[in-house]
Each structure stands twice: as structure tokens, then as C-alpha cells.
Write an enzyme that holds these catalytic residues in place. Structure first.
Site, PDB file in Angstrom:
ATOM      1  N   GLU A 168     -99.235  -3.198  22.997  1.00 18.53           N
ATOM      2  CA  GLU A 168    -100.341  -2.802  22.124  1.00 18.53           C
ATOM      3  C   GLU A 168    -101.559  -2.290  22.892  1.00 18.53           C
ATOM      4  O   GLU A 168    -102.683  -2.796  22.741  1.00 18.53           O
ATOM      5  CB  GLU A 168    -100.732  -3.966  21.226  1.00 18.53           C
ATOM      6  CG  GLU A 168     -99.617  -4.372  20.290  1.00 18.53           C
ATOM      7  CD  GLU A 168    -100.066  -5.320  19.184  1.00 18.53           C
ATOM      8  OE1 GLU A 168    -101.180  -5.850  19.272  1.00 18.53           O
ATOM      9  OE2 GLU A 168     -99.298  -5.510  18.227  1.00 18.53           O
ATOM     10  N   GLU A 376     -92.265  -7.215  16.832  1.00 19.07           N
ATOM     11  CA  GLU A 376     -93.080  -8.226  16.152  1.00 19.07           C
ATOM     12  C   GLU A 376     -93.091  -7.929  14.667  1.00 19.07           C
ATOM     13  O   GLU A 376     -93.174  -6.753  14.264  1.00 19.07           O
ATOM     14  CB  GLU A 376     -94.535  -8.249  16.663  1.00 19.07           C
ATOM     15  CG  GLU A 376     -94.697  -8.781  18.061  1.00 19.07           C
ATOM     16  CD  GLU A 376     -96.143  -8.875  18.532  1.00 19.07           C
ATOM     17  OE1 GLU A 376     -97.040  -9.107  17.697  1.00 19.07           O
ATOM     18  OE2 GLU A 376     -96.364  -8.705  19.740  1.00 19.07           O
TER      19      GLU A 376
HETATM   20  C1  BG6 Z   1    -100.038  -8.742  17.977  1.00 21.00           C
HETATM   21  C2  BG6 Z   1     -99.946  -9.304  19.375  1.00 21.00           C
HETATM   22  O1  BG6 Z   1    -101.176  -7.961  17.921  1.00 21.00           O
HETATM   23  O2  BG6 Z   1    -100.236  -9.606  16.913  1.00 21.00           O
HETATM   24  C3  BG6 Z   1     -99.676 -10.794  19.455  1.00 21.00           C
HETATM   25  O3  BG6 Z   1     -99.028  -8.592  20.152  1.00 21.00           O
HETATM   26  C4  BG6 Z   1    -100.469 -11.518  18.379  1.00 21.00           C
HETATM   27  O4  BG6 Z   1     -99.996 -11.235  20.744  1.00 21.00           O
HETATM   28  C5  BG6 Z   1     -99.977 -10.991  17.031  1.00 21.00           C
HETATM   29  O5  BG6 Z   1    -100.351 -12.901  18.447  1.00 21.00           O
HETATM   30  C6  BG6 Z   1    -100.646 -11.655  15.862  1.00 21.00           C
HETATM   31  O6  BG6 Z   1    -102.045 -11.551  15.965  1.00 21.00           O
HETATM   32  P1  BG6 Z   1    -102.938 -12.838  15.880  1.00 21.00           P
HETATM   33  O7  BG6 Z   1    -104.343 -12.372  16.131  1.00 21.00           O
HETATM   34  O8  BG6 Z   1    -102.752 -13.391  14.535  1.00 21.00           O
HETATM   35  O9  BG6 Z   1    -102.450 -13.762  16.945  1.00 21.00           O
END
Ligand code: BG6
Length: 475
Positions: A168, A376
Site C-alpha cells: 500500500e 486483504e
Molecule cells: C491495510 C493494511 O491498509 O488495512 C493493514 O495493509 C491494515 O496493515 C488493514 O491493518 C486494516 O486497517 P486498520 O487501520 O483497520 O488496521
């Protein structure tokens, strides 16, 4: 489009799950590890758990991999902490203990028939490089990243087939404290974050070329925060505003990697704001010819967008959270992010809009026609332990609905070869500590109390286990 006959997931589909180093490992200064920007950032959030112990995966990785095996995982996407390998980012020699930790981890995965998918760098930049030369803002950062990547390819290249260079990058350019850029002057901050972004593009291109030379059979692709903005109304200007969000936040990055040059709309966007980074003549050559093998997408939700006129009283507004485009965020003259009234939201304002995933995947197919892995996708929630169990129905619903849409996208013709929801075990959220949980496996700890760090399978774990066992037939 609805289908009467739906084909299933291809044989060999890699069902997995994701994590990243600083969010689970702990042992933040053990065995020679240096400090990272993520370590420093987490310790500045006073009421939240930090990276010191996190989920103690560093000491419990075998127990965690046993749970992966029991779940039936075919792939595991994790990241390597640069500061375990080079504590200062560019030390004369790599740290043997750090190399050994990931070597053992990879061996343990392979012994359990789990394909490692390795992120080279996920939000945890060496603090020392920030002190040495302002980190990614300096051109020196490129060579240090490529040298670090080379070390990984030398040591793990024969065992790791799938590589993701930087997680990201665009999110970090939008939230530059993740990069360790601490700059009070807002104009200078904007210049620096875009300069840093340019250096990351060059570093990735060089890394892709290096991997092709060193391990020709390996595959590499950028891990992208992929936003899908939907227009508020049928007004063409709102549709255009939503497309602008998608282009600026997500497609610009993929366009640069895919075409090996900055697209005109992005150059204009930078130039009009006086954010154009310094580019050397040689940069065009570096960017060319480093097309990725696949796209790795982090996709969570959709967001609404409408046109925001360029008024003098309007300023760029965001709330300092990691998600790059939150409700209320405005880029004057381009868009305003608005709440979508047709969807549910989690307690942190991220909506649940699974059909958006199908749309997003179709767009990737149309624009790039590259294979896709989902690195993700997940639901953040407060989870409560009741009689030793976690009934995370909303997460089960989220997973089911998104897997269904992914299946439809495959029927639409999108080549998707792996699904790695966020996250395998509960992680430290990048901005919200441990109270915002994503895992299939609960970690018994709170922000203020480390407790026993017991691993407890959630209902979503049992649900996903059946999905994997049936190769996505039972949803
Ligand atoms: C993504 C990242 O942006 O979202 C992760 O790659 C992150 O590292 C995930 O944990 C969820 O975001 P957040 O802020 O809820 O942890």
C-alpha cells in the site's frame, strides 16, 4: 449479470490468510532487530497495544502455523521486518538471527504444504534510514531497498515463489507518518510525500527487474490498496468525481506499474498542486519494462463520492486514519467522500458492500487483464469472548458475501488465483490497537493487558475451514 450455471473455483486455488510483521510478531528489539517507523508510531498511541509484544508470533509461530494447517490454508501472506534483516536498514552485513527467523518460518510453512506469499516491506521502515537521510524522501532510499530485497532473494528465492515488494505505497504517501516523514510545513510535507512515492515506484521497478534476473521462475506484483468509489447520483459530474477518486487513489499506481510511465491524468493532478516530484532523465528507463506478473489487491469496502466544487474556503480534509478516503474527506475541485446510505458500516465507518468487490475485480480485468490475488479483505469489529467462544457472525457474513462475489467475478472471466483475507490471527490495527479485531483466530489480550495471548478459534475460522475443504462449494 446473474448466471444460471456458476462454475466453481479452479483446482489448486490458493485459499489463505494474511498478516504483517509489526502487527503480530512482537519481539520488537529481540535478536538484533532495529527500530522501525511502525514501532515508533505504535508507541505514540498511548492507550493502544504497541509492537513490543503484539501477538508474540515471533515466539509462537509454530503454534500459529499448526492452526493454519488445521484450517486447511494453502497460502499464507506475511511480511518480513526489514529491521530484523538490516537493523539500520543498510548495515554492512545482514543480521543472521533475523535471516534465520524467516528461514525457519518459511520452512515450517512448506513442511505444512502452505505456500508463502512474502511482502518485502509492510509499513515498517527502518527508523535509522529516516535519521540518516530522511528515508524515502532521499534518492538513496532506492538502493537500500533494492539491496535489502536482493538479500531476501538470495536467502529465500529458492523457496518463495510469490513476492509483493511494498504494501500500500499510496496509503503511505497519503499518510506520510507511516513513512517516518515528520514535517511541520504542510507545503513541504506534500512535496516530500510525493517525492517519497516516486522513489518507491523506482525501487519497485528495480526490484522486479532484479527478481527476474535472480529467480526467473518467481512471480512478483504490487500490493495495492484498492478503493472502489461509487457516485452519489446520476449526475455525470458525480460519476466523474467517483472515477477521479479511483484513478488518483488506486489506478494511478497500477497504471504506473503496468505501463511503466506516469499516466497524463496523474501528472496533471500533481502538477496543478505543485506536487510534482523531482524526476531524473534515467527514471523513464527504470520504470519501463518492469511489468508485474499479477496484481495483489487489498480490498475492503466501497465509498460514496460526489463532485466538490473548488471553493476558496475549502481545504483538503482527512482524519488522519490509514484508510485513504474516509467520509468527509474533500479534495477541492475533485471530490468529496460521502456516506453510502445503502450499506451497513462497521463501528469504524468502513462499509460492507460485497457487490463492489465484483465490480472492482471486473475493472481490473478490463484495465490490465493480469492475474489477481486478493491479499486483504476482512471485517474489523470488537469481538467479545463468551464462554470461551467468539461468535463473530458479522465477519462470517462478510466473508461469505465477498467469497460469493469473488466466485461470480471468476465467472465473469477475471483470473483470480488466491484469496487471503485479513487477517489470520488478530493483529494490531494500524491505527486502532487490538480493539479493532480482524482475525479468524482470537488472541486473548487487550490494549492494556497482555494476558496469556491464548489462541482461540472464532466461528469465522470454523466457517472458513468448510469453505476451503469444499474449494468454495459450501458457502
Ligand atoms: C491495510 C493494511 O491498509 O488495512 C493493514 O495493509 C491494515 O496493515 C488493514 O491493518 C486494516 O486497517 P486498520 O487501520 O483497520 O488496521
Amino acid at each position: 449479470m446473474d448466471y444460471k450455471n456458476i462454475e466453481g473455483f479452479p483446482q489448486g486455488f490458493m485459499w489463505g490468510a494474511s498478516t504483517s510483521a509489526f502487527q503480530i510478531e512482537g519481539a520488537w528489539d529481540k535478536d538484533g532487530k532495529g527500530e522501525s517507523t511502525a514501532d515508533r508510531r505504535s508507541s505514540s498511541h498511548v492507550h493502544q497495544a504497541d509492537t513490543k509484544i503484539a501477538m508474540d508470533h515471533y515466539h509462537r509461530y509454530k503454534e500459529d502455523i499448526a492452526l493454519m494447517r488445521e484450517l486447511g490454508m494453502k497460502s499464507y501472506r506475511f511480511s518480513i521486518a526489514w529491521t530484523r534483516i538490516y537493523p539500520n536498514g543498510n548495515d554492512a552485513k545482514p543480521n543472521e538471527a533475523g535471516l534465520k527467523f524467516y528461514s525457519d518460518l518459511i520452512d515450517e510453512l512448506l513442511r505444512n504444504n502452505i505456500e508463502p506469499i512474502v511482502t518485502i516491506y509492510h509499513f515498517d521502515y527502518p527508523e535509522s534510514l529516516v535519521s540518516q537521510y530522511d528515508g524515502w524522501v532521499s534518492r538513496r532510499s532506492i538502493d537500500d531497498f533494492v539491496r535489502y530485497a536482493k538479500t531476501l532473494f538470495e536467502h529465500y528465492g529458492s523457496r518463495v515463489k510469490y513476492w509483493l515488494p511494498i504494501n500500500e505505497q499510496m496509503v503511505m504517501a497519503i499518510q506520510p507518518d507511516l513513512l517516518g516523514i515528520r514535517e511541520e510545513n504542510p507545503e513541504l510535507l506534500d512535496k516530500k510525500r510525493h517525492q517519497a512515492n516516486h522513489h518507491m515506484f523506482l525501487a519497485i521497478a528495480k526490484t522486479i527487474k532484479l527478481l527476474r534476473e535472480m529467480v526467473p521462475s518467481a512471480k512478483i506484483g504490487p500490493a495495492v490498496s484498492y478503493i472502489t468509489a461509487l457516485p452519489e447520483s446520476m449526475k455525470a459530474e458525480d460519476t466523474l468525481a467517483a472515477e477521479d477518486v479511483n484513478n488518483i487513489v488506486s489506478f494511478s499506481l497500477m497504471d504506473i506499474h503496468y505501463h511503466g510511465e506516469y499516466p497524463k491524468y496523474y501528472l496533471k493532478y500533481l502538477a496543478e498542486r505543485d506536487w510534482m516530484p523531482v524526476m531524473l532523465d534515467e527514471d523513464a528507463e527504470i520504470l519501463k519494462g518492469a511489468r508485474p506478473d499479477f496484481l495483489a489487491v487489498n480490498w475492503y469496502c466501497t465509498m460514496g463520492a460526489k463532485y466538490a466544487p473548488n471553493r476558496v474556503d475549502q481545504k483538503r480534509v482527512d482524519d488522519g486514519n490509514v484508510q485513504p478516503a474516509k467520509t468527509g474527506m474533500i479534495e477541492p475541485g475533485i471530490y468529496e467522500i460521502i456516506k453510502n446510505p445503502f450499506t451497513d458500516y462497521n463501528p469504524w465507518g468502513w462499509n460492507v458492500d460485497p457487490v463492489g468487490l465484483r465490480l472492482a475485480l471486473q475493472r481490473l480485468k478490463q484495465r490490465y487483464n493480469l492475474p489477481v490475488m486478493i491479499t486483504e479483505n476482512g471485517y474489523g469489529d470488537y469481538d467479545t469472548l463468551v464462554d470461551g467462544k467468539i461468535h463473530d457472525d458479522k465477519r462470517v457474513h462478510y466473508l461469505r458475501a465477498h467469497i460469493e462475489q469473488m466466485k461470480l467475478a471468476i465467472n465473469d472471466g477475471v483470473e483470480i488465483f488466491s484469496y487471503n483475507p485479513w487477517s489470520f490471527i488478530d493483529v494490531l490495527s494500524s491505527s486502532n490497537g487490538i480493539e479493532k479485531r480482524y482475525g479468524l483466530v482470537y488472541i486473548e489480550r487487550t490494549d492494556s493487558d497482555v494476558m496469556e495471548l491464548k489462541r482461540i478459534k472464532k466461528d469465522s475460522y470454523h466457517y472458513y475451514q468448510k469453505v476451503i475443504a469444499s474449494n468454495g462449494e459450501i458457502l
